[in-house]
Design a protein around this motif. Structure first.
Motif, PDB file in Angstrom:
ATOM      1  N   TRP A  77       0.837  -1.193   0.000  1.00  0.00           N
ATOM      2  CA  TRP A  77       0.000   0.000   0.000  1.00  0.00           C
ATOM      3  C   TRP A  77       0.879   1.253   0.000  1.00  0.00           C
ATOM      4  CZ3 TRP A  77      -4.388   0.571   4.173  1.00  0.00           C
ATOM      5  CH2 TRP A  77      -5.298   1.550   3.774  1.00  0.00           C
ATOM      6  N   ASP A  81       1.193   4.108  -2.941  1.00  0.00           N
ATOM      7  CA  ASP A  81       0.939   5.526  -2.669  1.00  0.00           C
ATOM      8  C   ASP A  81       2.162   6.388  -2.957  1.00  0.00           C
ATOM      9  OD1 ASP A  81      -1.725   5.216  -2.080  1.00  0.00           O
ATOM     10  OD2 ASP A  81      -1.432   5.071   0.074  1.00  0.00           O
ATOM     11  N   ASP A 108       0.086   6.295   5.484  1.00  0.00           N
ATOM     12  CA  ASP A 108       0.645   4.950   5.351  1.00  0.00           C
ATOM     13  C   ASP A 108       1.853   4.773   6.266  1.00  0.00           C
ATOM     14  OD1 ASP A 108      -1.249   4.545   3.389  1.00  0.00           O
ATOM     15  OD2 ASP A 108       0.176   4.645   1.719  1.00  0.00           O
TER      16      ASP A 108
END
Length: 146
Positions: A77, A81, A108
């Motif tokens: 993730w 990003d 994150d």
């Protein structure tokens, strides 16, 4: 000579009936009522995205565990990003898109940091130790699965 590259020429709205505060704040030209509705829907969506990870972060704090999360998932993730943010900067997207992409990276990093902190905090504790779920006051004796 300056070592700094020349700034790109600034964009301007093509028609005189644009909404000035939107252009000045967000560098976006909107002209019609439909444009305005779409713009406000977009802002609303961004507001939701700004806090989308907050419930998980709070839940992890209350449980003192991030066991329900996958480290591999969090790293993927974050990688996605980071690439999204890099692409939005390199392609000169609207400031709101760049800010939101940057915010995702920050969130994150926070949730990954929380995962690592809680993993280290709980290291050595038995996996089947009871965790109290403060949302329901129920005692959970199984590993969290999601």
């Amino acid at each position: 000579p300056s070592a700094r590259p020349e700034a790109m020429p600034s964009c301007h709205c093509l028609y005189p009936n644009y909404v000035p505060w939107v252009y000045e704040t967000f560098s976006d030209c909107i002209y019609t009522t439909t444009d305005q509705v779409a713009f406000y829907f977009g802002l609303s969506s961004m507001a939701f995205w700004l806090v989308c990870q907050l419930p998980q972060f709070i839940k992890n704090c209350r449980r003192k565990s991030a066991e329900a999360l996958s480290l591999c998932f969090l790293v993927e993730w974050l990688g996605g990003d980071i690439l999204n943010f890099t692409g939005s900067v390199l392609t000169g997207m609207l400031p709101t898109q760049v800010w939101l992409a940057g915010w995702f990276v920050v969130m994150d990093v926070f949730i990954l940091g929380q995962y690592i902190y809680l993993y280290l905090l709980n290291r050595g504790r038995p996996k089947d130790a009871a965790i109290v779920d403060s949302d329901s006051d129920a005692e959970i004796t199984e590993p969290l699965t999601g």
